[in-house]
Motif scaffolding. Structure first.
Motif, PDB file in Angstrom:
ATOM      1  N   SER A 134       0.808  -1.220   0.000  1.00 36.95           N
ATOM      2  CA  SER A 134       0.000   0.000   0.000  1.00 36.95           C
ATOM      3  C   SER A 134       0.840   1.268   0.000  1.00 36.95           C
ATOM      4  CB  SER A 134      -0.963   0.004   1.202  1.00 36.95           C
ATOM      5  OG  SER A 134      -1.870  -1.072   1.105  1.00 36.95           O
ATOM      6  N   TYR A 171      -3.867  -1.049  -1.035  1.00 39.41           N
ATOM      7  CA  TYR A 171      -4.647   0.185  -0.987  1.00 39.41           C
ATOM      8  C   TYR A 171      -3.854   1.274  -1.696  1.00 39.41           C
ATOM      9  CZ  TYR A 171      -7.423   4.004   1.132  1.00 39.41           C
ATOM     10  OH  TYR A 171      -8.228   5.101   1.352  1.00 39.41           O
ATOM     11  N   ASN A 173      -3.109   4.844  -2.494  1.00 38.77           N
ATOM     12  CA  ASN A 173      -3.356   6.195  -1.961  1.00 38.77           C
ATOM     13  C   ASN A 173      -3.255   7.215  -3.098  1.00 38.77           C
ATOM     14  OD1 ASN A 173      -1.510   4.804   0.564  1.00 38.77           O
ATOM     15  ND2 ASN A 173      -3.540   5.604   1.015  1.00 38.77           N
ATOM     16  N   SER A 266      -8.711   1.594  -4.724  1.00 36.37           N
ATOM     17  CA  SER A 266      -8.341   2.986  -4.980  1.00 36.37           C
ATOM     18  C   SER A 266      -8.995   3.927  -3.977  1.00 36.37           C
ATOM     19  CB  SER A 266      -8.768   3.372  -6.396  1.00 36.37           C
ATOM     20  OG  SER A 266      -8.822   4.769  -6.549  1.00 36.37           O
ATOM     21  N   GLU A 267      -8.168   4.755  -3.335  1.00 31.12           N
ATOM     22  CA  GLU A 267      -8.710   5.767  -2.420  1.00 31.12           C
ATOM     23  C   GLU A 267      -9.560   6.778  -3.181  1.00 31.12           C
ATOM     24  OE1 GLU A 267      -7.229   9.181   0.786  1.00 31.12           O
ATOM     25  OE2 GLU A 267      -5.744   8.002  -0.327  1.00 31.12           O
ATOM     26  N   LEU A 270     -12.835   5.229  -3.840  1.00 33.30           N
ATOM     27  CA  LEU A 270     -13.553   5.146  -2.564  1.00 33.30           C
ATOM     28  C   LEU A 270     -14.254   6.463  -2.271  1.00 33.30           C
ATOM     29  CD1 LEU A 270     -13.518   3.140   0.152  1.00 33.30           C
ATOM     30  CD2 LEU A 270     -12.089   4.994   1.003  1.00 33.30           C
ATOM     31  N   GLN A 271     -13.529   7.567  -2.461  1.00 31.05           N
ATOM     32  CA  GLN A 271     -14.115   8.877  -2.178  1.00 31.05           C
ATOM     33  C   GLN A 271     -15.153   9.263  -3.218  1.00 31.05           C
ATOM     34  OE1 GLN A 271     -11.478  12.009  -0.999  1.00 31.05           O
ATOM     35  NE2 GLN A 271     -10.100  10.660   0.134  1.00 31.05           N
ATOM     36  N   TYR A 335      -6.518  11.733   6.711  1.00 30.99           N
ATOM     37  CA  TYR A 335      -6.075  10.373   6.403  1.00 30.99           C
ATOM     38  C   TYR A 335      -6.878   9.364   7.216  1.00 30.99           C
ATOM     39  CZ  TYR A 335      -1.955  11.809   3.727  1.00 30.99           C
ATOM     40  OH  TYR A 335      -1.122  12.313   2.768  1.00 30.99           O
ATOM     41  N   ALA A 338     -10.480   8.896   5.795  1.00 35.20           N
ATOM     42  CA  ALA A 338     -10.491   8.047   4.598  1.00 35.20           C
ATOM     43  C   ALA A 338     -10.182   6.594   4.960  1.00 35.20           C
ATOM     44  CB  ALA A 338      -9.479   8.575   3.585  1.00 35.20           C
ATOM     45  N   ASP A 339      -9.199   6.390   5.860  1.00 33.51           N
ATOM     46  CA  ASP A 339      -8.852   5.029   6.268  1.00 33.51           C
ATOM     47  C   ASP A 339     -10.013   4.344   6.970  1.00 33.51           C
ATOM     48  OD1 ASP A 339      -6.372   5.078   5.204  1.00 33.51           O
ATOM     49  OD2 ASP A 339      -5.284   5.326   7.085  1.00 33.51           O
ATOM     50  N   TYR A 342     -12.307   3.135   4.387  1.00 37.82           N
ATOM     51  CA  TYR A 342     -11.688   2.021   3.664  1.00 37.82           C
ATOM     52  C   TYR A 342     -11.791   0.728   4.456  1.00 37.82           C
ATOM     53  CZ  TYR A 342      -7.890  -0.944   1.936  1.00 37.82           C
ATOM     54  OH  TYR A 342      -7.153  -2.007   1.484  1.00 37.82           O
TER      55      TYR A 342
END
Length: 581
Positions: A134, A171, A173, A266-267, A270-271, A335, A338-339, A342
């Motif tokens: 990641s 993951y 970032n 993908s972050e 995800l967002q 962070y 978002a984590d 996730y």
């Protein structure tokens, strides 16, 4: 998978059968909980082959003292012809000595199971998500990523061997400021490809030459369309192209280590899918997020400190030292925020989560564990979540710090390491110490042909066995289990070492510690080398004995099964079992 029981499983069943008989006799209450009864080697091998704590843990249920219950258990065990002695030690432990045939049967079990020897159903198909590497998609894989990559990959393989259903996840970032910096760095290389003198790479940009090909590809595709254009016109495009190219490079670098992932999450996606907002809504609904002011940093004097109201996660409810913001003052996700989303996404598809992180993330462990605990709340049993911290590796060359990579400009890449010493050396070496312990990787020492180099020592054991088998074939002697009764105490000692493998796999899987397999293989290799060396002083103790074809065939059968166990263990670690060195 072959269902032939391994020795420890078979004797655990024998002990369990005795306990069932004691229930029928009234010596134990019906349905006595036996979960804590163990059958394992005694700490001191001179005490016997196996030890059980059955009397110690069940005496209270039987309303008697441990020694008295042990005597009753021993009466039953003495009736088993495969047990030559059952002795009570200390307050109630029972030490067992097994008939040689029991160990010979285990040797036959290794042959019967082959590549499946050591595999277990212990995991019962429990789905485990192992997230590792990641790394930010901003450059090639380097030594800062290598150890965690190997530990994570070996752990995933270990859990599969122990019967778990494993997902290997990475993951990406790709939603933070670092990828915008990457896009700007690529834009510099794009202009350079068009013939512009860009001078020195500005501080804060990525200087590595690995970005040059991306700049050239963009120049070839778009010409000078974006050379003088406003950033708003090209930033998203260049970011997407740069991240895609970096991920191709990362996959290629990891493949050199024999590592691949099942999922790349993908972050940014995800967002874009609103997952953080959904997580926040769920947490607010359960009173786990509230709007409040962040505490002023302790022990620091900040003149311009102003309290700001932010959405805070109640991490103190789960053992953290303060509640944590999930958004910044500008509304962007932290962070942590978002984590959190996730991990909520991962938890939807797994029964347990494991993250492999660098030791520099130690301060984040408590809060993310709190988040996962919160997300599990109200959904039945909390989802097990473990974070393994991996220390950095110091690179040396003959004891001196290793030079940096020309390719990257400021770090040694995984590709450089694999090219110089090989995948197997890198992988095995990374597992020769506990991941939380500091490690030195000396390019000179890891390729030494000596007992002090675990990689060489284990692979040499397998290569030596392969050499012996080739020599035997030349002499028209084949391994055979027809006369295993000819094997003596030295051979039984070696079989006992090999028989530990299934136990080691299960113990390592329970502890989430793949390095235990590397330690075990070193010990098994040492046992084999010691056995082989007996023939240096006594020709009758050689594996191939002149004028004794039946004994030679039995010893060759033993050697071939030791080779099988070494192969199986190296397979878990992702290391090849070489046939010659």
């Amino acid at each position: 998978m072959s269902q032939t029981k391994t020795l420890y499983a078979a004797y655990a069943e024998k002990i369990d059968a005795v306990l069932s008989a004691l229930e029928l006799e009234g010596a134990l209450p019906p349905d006595t909980n036996r979960a804590n009864v163990s059958v394992e080697p005694p700490r001191d091998p001179s005490h016997g082959d196996l030890a059980t704590n059955a009397a110690m843990v069940l005496a209270k249920h039987a309303a008697t003292n441990p020694r008295a219950l042990a005597e009753t258990i021993v009466e039953h065990l003495d009736r088993d012809p495969s047990i030559t002695s059952a002795e009570i030690a200390g307050p109630g432990f029972i030490n067992l000595r097994l008939a040689p045939q029991s160990w010979l049967d285990e040797l036959a079990a290794i042959a019967a199971k082959g590549d499946d020897y050591g595999k277990s159903a212990m995991g019962e198909g429990v789905r485990v998500n192992v997230e590792y590497v990641s790394a930010n998609p901003t450059g090639p894989m380097h030594m800062g990523h290598c150890r965690g990559a190997v530990v994570g990959d070996a752990l995933a393989s270990l859990l599969e061997h122990a019967g778990h259903e494993v997902t290997r996840e990475y993951y990406v970032n790709d939603a933070g400021g670092q990828v915008d910096t990457l896009a700007r760095s690529v834009h510099l290389r794009y202009r350079e490809a068009l013939g512009e003198d860009i001078g020195a790479i500005p501080e804060g940009m990525y200087p590595g030459h690995y970005l040059v090909p991306i700049g050239k590809a963009l120049a070839a595709e778009y010409g000078d369309r974006y050379a003088a254009a406003d950033e708003s016109e090209w930033l998203v495009l260049f970011r997407q192209r740069a991240v895609a190219a970096m991920m191709d490079m990362i996959r290629s670098d990891l493949a050199k280590l024999g590592i691949s992932h099942d999922v790349f999450a993908s972050e940014a996606e995800l967002q874009a899918a609103g997952k953080p907002e959904a997580a926040e809504a769920w947490l607010r609904e359960h009173d786990l997020v509230y709007d409040g002011e962040l505490e002023k940093p302790k022990g620091k004097t900040i003149d311009d400190w102003e309290p700001v109201e932010l959405p805070l996660f109640r991490s103190t409810k789960f053992g953290d030292d303060q509640d944590r913001p999930i958004r910044k003052s500008d509304g962007k996700w932290t962070y942590f925020g978002a984590d959190l989303a996730y991990h909520m996404q991962k938890a939807d598809k797994a029964d347990a989560l494991i993250d492999i992180w660098g030791a520099d993330h130690a301060g984040t462990v408590k809060r993310i564990k709190a988040a996962v605990a919160a997300l599990s709340e109200g959904q039945g049993e909390p989802i097990p979540f473990d974070v393994k911290l991996v220390q950095m590796v110091q690179l040396l060359r003959d004891g001196e710090p290793a030079k940096m990579s020309k390719r990257s400009g400021n770090f040694v890449t995984i590709a450089d390491m694999v090219e110089e010493v090989g995948k197997d050396v890198v992988r095995f070496t990374m597992l020769t110490r506990k991941p939380e312990a500091q490690m030195d990787f000396d390019f000179a020492k890891v390729v030494e042909a000596s007992k002090d180099n675990p990689v060489f020592y284990v692979q040499y054991a397998h290569a030596r066995i392969s050499s012996i088998l080739r020599k035997a074939a030349d002499e028209k002697i084949a391994p055979s289990d027809a006369n295993l009764g000819l094997l003596g105490e030295d051979e039984l000692t070696l079989i006992k070492a090999a028989a530990q493998f299934p136990r080691e796999v299960e113990a390592a899987a329970r502890a989430r510690e793949p390095h235990r397999i590397a330690f075990y293989l070193y010990d098994l290799a040492a046992a084999f080398h010691a056995f082989w060396n007996l023939g240096n002083d006594d020709p009758q103790k050689r594996i191939i004995v002149a004028h004794s074809p039946e004994l030679s065939a039995a010893r060759l059968f033993l050697a071939s099964q030791i080779g099988q166990v070494i192969r199986n263990g190296l397979g878990i670690l992702g290391v090849e079992a070489v046939e010659e060195l």
